[in-house]
Design a protein around this motif. Sequence first.
Motif, PDB file in Angstrom:
ATOM      1  N   TYR A 152       0.955  -1.325  -0.196  1.00 29.05           N
ATOM      2  CA  TYR A 152       0.054   0.025   0.077  1.00 29.05           C
ATOM      3  C   TYR A 152       1.109   0.580  -0.227  1.00 29.05           C
ATOM      4  O   TYR A 152       0.210   2.791  -0.880  1.00 29.05           O
ATOM      5  N   ARG A 200       2.048   1.846  -3.738  1.00 29.32           N
ATOM      6  CA  ARG A 200       0.820   1.733  -4.204  1.00 29.32           C
ATOM      7  C   ARG A 200       1.452   3.902  -4.370  1.00 29.32           C
ATOM      8  O   ARG A 200       0.609   4.150  -5.142  1.00 29.32           O
ATOM      9  N   GLU A 228       3.587   6.042  -5.428  1.00 35.40           N
ATOM     10  CA  GLU A 228       3.616   5.555  -6.987  1.00 35.40           C
ATOM     11  C   GLU A 228       2.387   6.927  -7.303  1.00 35.40           C
ATOM     12  O   GLU A 228       2.905   7.400  -8.604  1.00 35.40           O
ATOM     13  N   GLN A 229       1.494   6.284  -6.663  1.00 38.11           N
ATOM     14  CA  GLN A 229       0.449   7.101  -7.008  1.00 38.11           C
ATOM     15  C   GLN A 229       0.515   8.455  -7.406  1.00 38.11           C
ATOM     16  O   GLN A 229       0.490   9.818  -8.298  1.00 38.11           O
TER      17      GLN A 229
END
Length: 173
Positions: A78, A81, A84-85
């Motif tokens: 999580y 991610r 990365e977002q």
Amino acid sequence: MSTAIPDSAPHAQLDALYREHNGWLRGWLRKRLNDSADAADLAQDTFVRVLLARSAGGLHEPRHYLATIARGLVIDLYRRRSLEQAYLEALAAMPEAVHPSLEEQAILFEALLEIDRLLDGLGAKARQTFILSQCEGLTYAQIAERLGISLRTVNNHMAKAMEHCCLVMATLP
């Protein structure tokens, strides 16, 4: 001349642990992730961690042990991610003319992941102070003004961040 026979007991223990608990672990992860592919990947990563730790034998509560490792891997997934977002959003906000190449983007993202791992466990204010100083190039006075804290607090946060980074780097292989 006798040839040493490798100790196969740890491999047999890991094999037994895997056979007995892999299905359960994948199901446990699937409930938390709502994704069979991610669950399978993280289950596999969990057993790799057990292999690397050489801790498959003698577990009194193997499911608790596996769940603890897997829980950490879910958190890592999580966090990765989320990072990365945020990176993709920052990239999208840049004019296309100054976008780094795909290779440079991959290198930059890996560097961000390393920085994230390095700062993991550091308090939010100390982490924010460190990033403002080291990544944005702000002076301590500018950081104090931006965060609404004293210069002494900025100094304390930076000292804590530097000490934390040194300790983390000392434990790296």
